[in-house]
Design a protein around this motif. Sequence first.
Motif, PDB file in Angstrom:
ATOM      1  N   ASN A 436       0.804  -1.218   0.000  1.00 48.78           N
ATOM      2  CA  ASN A 436       0.000   0.000   0.000  1.00 48.78           C
ATOM      3  C   ASN A 436       0.843   1.277   0.000  1.00 48.78           C
ATOM      4  O   ASN A 436       0.323   2.368   0.184  1.00 48.78           O
ATOM      5  N   ILE A 437       2.139   1.129  -0.164  1.00 46.09           N
ATOM      6  CA  ILE A 437       3.040   2.288  -0.177  1.00 46.09           C
ATOM      7  C   ILE A 437       3.909   2.225  -1.428  1.00 46.09           C
ATOM      8  O   ILE A 437       4.596   1.229  -1.669  1.00 46.09           O
ATOM      9  N   GLY A 438       3.881   3.295  -2.200  1.00 41.65           N
ATOM     10  CA  GLY A 438       4.767   3.407  -3.354  1.00 41.65           C
ATOM     11  C   GLY A 438       5.981   4.239  -2.976  1.00 41.65           C
ATOM     12  O   GLY A 438       5.855   5.252  -2.281  1.00 41.65           O
ATOM     13  N   VAL A 439       7.170   3.817  -3.410  1.00 46.09           N
ATOM     14  CA  VAL A 439       8.401   4.499  -3.011  1.00 46.09           C
ATOM     15  C   VAL A 439       9.280   4.746  -4.233  1.00 46.09           C
ATOM     16  O   VAL A 439       9.511   3.836  -5.032  1.00 46.09           O
ATOM     17  N   VAL A 440       9.769   5.977  -4.344  1.00 52.33           N
ATOM     18  CA  VAL A 440      10.825   6.304  -5.306  1.00 52.33           C
ATOM     19  C   VAL A 440      11.982   6.874  -4.503  1.00 52.33           C
ATOM     20  O   VAL A 440      11.820   7.879  -3.810  1.00 52.33           O
ATOM     21  N   THR A 441      13.130   6.207  -4.557  1.00 49.31           N
ATOM     22  CA  THR A 441      14.270   6.623  -3.754  1.00 49.31           C
ATOM     23  C   THR A 441      15.346   7.267  -4.613  1.00 49.31           C
ATOM     24  O   THR A 441      15.310   7.211  -5.844  1.00 49.31           O
ATOM     25  N   GLN A 442      16.329   7.855  -3.946  1.00 47.30           N
ATOM     26  CA  GLN A 442      17.447   8.478  -4.639  1.00 47.30           C
ATOM     27  C   GLN A 442      18.326   7.425  -5.301  1.00 47.30           C
ATOM     28  O   GLN A 442      18.757   7.586  -6.442  1.00 47.30           O
ATOM     29  N   ASP A 443      18.579   6.338  -4.560  1.00 48.73           N
ATOM     30  CA  ASP A 443      19.432   5.271  -5.081  1.00 48.73           C
ATOM     31  C   ASP A 443      18.531   4.193  -5.683  1.00 48.73           C
ATOM     32  O   ASP A 443      18.110   3.268  -4.995  1.00 48.73           O
ATOM     33  N   THR A 444      18.230   4.358  -6.951  1.00 44.85           N
ATOM     34  CA  THR A 444      17.285   3.445  -7.604  1.00 44.85           C
ATOM     35  C   THR A 444      18.009   2.183  -8.060  1.00 44.85           C
ATOM     36  O   THR A 444      18.943   2.251  -8.855  1.00 44.85           O
ATOM     37  N   SER A 445      17.578   1.039  -7.552  1.00 47.02           N
ATOM     38  CA  SER A 445      18.129  -0.245  -7.979  1.00 47.02           C
ATOM     39  C   SER A 445      17.111  -0.959  -8.848  1.00 47.02           C
ATOM     40  O   SER A 445      15.946  -1.068  -8.486  1.00 47.02           O
ATOM     41  N   LEU A 446      17.593  -1.433  -9.978  1.00 51.13           N
ATOM     42  CA  LEU A 446      16.734  -2.221 -10.855  1.00 51.13           C
ATOM     43  C   LEU A 446      17.248  -3.651 -10.878  1.00 51.13           C
ATOM     44  O   LEU A 446      18.443  -3.906 -10.729  1.00 51.13           O
ATOM     45  N   LEU A 447      16.345  -4.582 -11.048  1.00 51.24           N
ATOM     46  CA  LEU A 447      16.715  -5.988 -11.156  1.00 51.24           C
ATOM     47  C   LEU A 447      17.292  -6.259 -12.540  1.00 51.24           C
ATOM     48  O   LEU A 447      16.908  -5.625 -13.527  1.00 51.24           O
ATOM     49  N   ALA A 514       8.035   5.263 -13.236  1.00 45.93           N
ATOM     50  CA  ALA A 514       7.030   4.508 -13.997  1.00 45.93           C
ATOM     51  C   ALA A 514       6.530   3.314 -13.194  1.00 45.93           C
ATOM     52  O   ALA A 514       5.336   2.994 -13.203  1.00 45.93           O
ATOM     53  N   ARG A 515       7.434   2.676 -12.487  1.00 48.65           N
ATOM     54  CA  ARG A 515       7.068   1.516 -11.666  1.00 48.65           C
ATOM     55  C   ARG A 515       6.070   1.909 -10.576  1.00 48.65           C
ATOM     56  O   ARG A 515       5.089   1.198 -10.325  1.00 48.65           O
ATOM     57  N   VAL A 516       6.304   3.048  -9.929  1.00 49.96           N
ATOM     58  CA  VAL A 516       5.402   3.500  -8.866  1.00 49.96           C
ATOM     59  C   VAL A 516       4.099   4.035  -9.449  1.00 49.96           C
ATOM     60  O   VAL A 516       3.027   3.867  -8.851  1.00 49.96           O
ATOM     61  N   LEU A 517       4.175   4.664 -10.612  1.00 48.80           N
ATOM     62  CA  LEU A 517       2.949   5.099 -11.297  1.00 48.80           C
ATOM     63  C   LEU A 517       2.034   3.908 -11.546  1.00 48.80           C
ATOM     64  O   LEU A 517       0.818   3.977 -11.336  1.00 48.80           O
ATOM     65  N   LEU A 518       2.629   2.810 -11.997  1.00 48.98           N
ATOM     66  CA  LEU A 518       1.842   1.617 -12.306  1.00 48.98           C
ATOM     67  C   LEU A 518       1.308   0.965 -11.038  1.00 48.98           C
ATOM     68  O   LEU A 518       0.188   0.466 -11.013  1.00 48.98           O
ATOM     69  N   LYS A 519       2.094   0.978  -9.981  1.00 51.02           N
ATOM     70  CA  LYS A 519       1.661   0.359  -8.720  1.00 51.02           C
ATOM     71  C   LYS A 519       0.438   1.072  -8.149  1.00 51.02           C
ATOM     72  O   LYS A 519      -0.472   0.444  -7.608  1.00 51.02           O
ATOM     73  N   ASP A 520       0.419   2.414  -8.235  1.00 50.65           N
ATOM     74  CA  ASP A 520      -0.744   3.220  -7.850  1.00 50.65           C
ATOM     75  C   ASP A 520      -1.185   2.941  -6.416  1.00 50.65           C
ATOM     76  O   ASP A 520      -2.354   2.673  -6.134  1.00 50.65           O
ATOM     77  N   ALA A 521      -0.218   2.994  -5.475  1.00 52.51           N
ATOM     78  CA  ALA A 521      -0.525   2.767  -4.055  1.00 52.51           C
ATOM     79  C   ALA A 521      -1.121   4.022  -3.430  1.00 52.51           C
ATOM     80  O   ALA A 521      -0.839   5.136  -3.880  1.00 52.51           O
ATOM     81  N   PRO A 522      -1.928   3.895  -2.383  1.00 46.50           N
ATOM     82  CA  PRO A 522      -2.588   5.069  -1.779  1.00 46.50           C
ATOM     83  C   PRO A 522      -1.647   5.989  -0.993  1.00 46.50           C
ATOM     84  O   PRO A 522      -1.981   7.131  -0.723  1.00 46.50           O
ATOM     85  N   ILE A 523      -0.483   5.455  -0.586  1.00 50.96           N
ATOM     86  CA  ILE A 523       0.515   6.273   0.116  1.00 50.96           C
ATOM     87  C   ILE A 523       1.771   6.315  -0.736  1.00 50.96           C
ATOM     88  O   ILE A 523       2.215   5.283  -1.261  1.00 50.96           O
ATOM     89  N   LEU A 524       2.350   7.492  -0.865  1.00 54.76           N
ATOM     90  CA  LEU A 524       3.494   7.671  -1.753  1.00 54.76           C
ATOM     91  C   LEU A 524       4.645   8.316  -0.986  1.00 54.76           C
ATOM     92  O   LEU A 524       4.463   9.304  -0.273  1.00 54.76           O
TER      93      LEU A 524
END
Length: 612
Positions: A436-447, A514-524
């Motif tokens: 229920n929480i979307g997060v965009v951090t400074q240190d973005t790690s991608l798989l 884009a990942r968090v946009l798609l997740k669309d969680a109520p808390i950001l």
Amino acid sequence: MFKRFEKLIDPFENTALEMPPKGFLAFCWYYTKPVWPILAGIAGLGAIVALCEVVIFTYLGDLVNWLESESRETFFQDNWPALLGMSLVLLVLRPLLEAAWQLLFHQGLVGTYPMSVRWRVHRYLLRQSVSFYQNDFAGRIANKLMQTALGVREVVTKVADILVYVAVYFTAAVFVVSKANIALAAPFLIWFAAYVVVLRYFIPKLRDVSKVQADARSVMTGHVVDAYTNIATVKLFSHASREEEYGRQSMSNFLGTVFKQMRLITLLNIALTTMNMMLLFGVGALSISLWQADTVTTGDIAIAIALVLRLQGMAHWVMWELAGLFENVGTVQDGITTISRERDVEDQPSAGILSVPRGEIRFEGVNFHYGKKGGVIQEMDLTIRPGEKIGLIGRSGAGKSTLVNLLLRFYDVEKGTVRIDGQDISAVLQDELRANIGVVTQDTSLLHRSILENVSYGRPDATRAEVEEALRKAHAYEFVQTLSDQAGRTGLDAHVGERGVKLSGGQRQRIAIARVLLKDAPILILDEATSALDSEVELAIQDSLFDLMEGKTVIAIAHRLSTIAAMDRLIVMDKGRIIEEGTHETLLQRNGLYAQLWAHQSGGFLETAQSA
């Protein structure tokens, strides 16, 4: 036929996720329970094979006696039942036993057993706390996983098969020679007593050095992986030579443990060879003496000598197997220290789902200090209203990121409560909370997977069209279309490299958005979400960010104050406490810390002196 045995175990069974036992035997049994029927079958077959081999040696003694005493003309007529039985044992029974043992061991156990251990350990480690990974090398943890899985298999299979086989073989051999003459059993028993003494001296030493060696190997692997993972930093600072020295030290430490191990093995082999020669001499001399006294037959001597020669080869084999056994004991014990650790953050047995109809967040009397003496968060009381957008501001170390980590429950508060819509977050499942929480951090790690998989990570059921739309909103679709990888995959199917290394910082950041946009969680949560973007790109996706924040409760952290000045409310923190709060205009009028930070900004960033 092979597949039937290969499917005896399901290595990917979803078993319970409780912490593995810390005791060695309990730890091994915990991971052995799914395969114990196969192990029992292997041990039983090993015992039968051992008896069969001793029976073959008795046939050899009988054959020598027959050839010495029987008539050549009537030999087959007089002895055909025994010869037929001997032939069936050699040509039918022994090959069938070997086939059954090989199928059970190699097809039924060797591959699936350690994979079952890896799978269960991996599932547990995935749910370990964030602090667990912050305090260790990722490569070292992975190495422990691989080593321990093989170590458990080797320890258990050696005990269940080899020791059972040897025990049955030696007991049967002593019984056979004692039937011929009880005196012939004496050299075997003396040899066995000496063998046990040698084992008791050398094996514990090999076990101890193997445990140290396993840890040294993990450290060495961790150092090498650390250098490879951060290869860009190594090259930027021209520190290849420094990393060589760093790696050389860990490799030298590992080599030192190998030298200690090899010294012990050399002494062990010398002692073993001496004992074996003494056994052969003793049985040979005693056989001649008994033969002269006419108390044993030529066939009895043939059996005794054959068993000695077989035991000589077996003794070396058993010693190596036991050395390997205790080497793996050390490996497993070393792995237990990493794997069998309690989680710092655990779901309560009664933990349930989280319902977020409004999105209100409350910190009530929260204290937290990461185990330090001084408090990072001290007596924190903060209410964020449903749909409110707040900005967290403060110098480095003020407690902003810690506050976010407590909300995400990467750590449990030491005092107080964090609530979402009135629900204590410690009373809900962690997966439910973070869903229920979307997060965009400074240190973005991608798989190291495709763009499609990375963007849809928060919503695995998303369609390709929905992923593309999220990329367009994040102004990432155009550059994604130009991507390709070594395997020839392009666009959304291109893989991004470890931690997204093939993309620029700004590109990784837009993928994360884009990942968090798609997740669309109520808390950001936006933790320096636009720090890797240049001003032009940041301006371009500003509308998308506002769309992303629409209808959500938002917590934004940024050193570039201009990016959060328009928030509903700004919270200024210092030394773990809230010292100011209000709108941008209100805080400027107060001429407090926020006004000082705003005045000292250069190009939108806090000055270094102020953020220290």
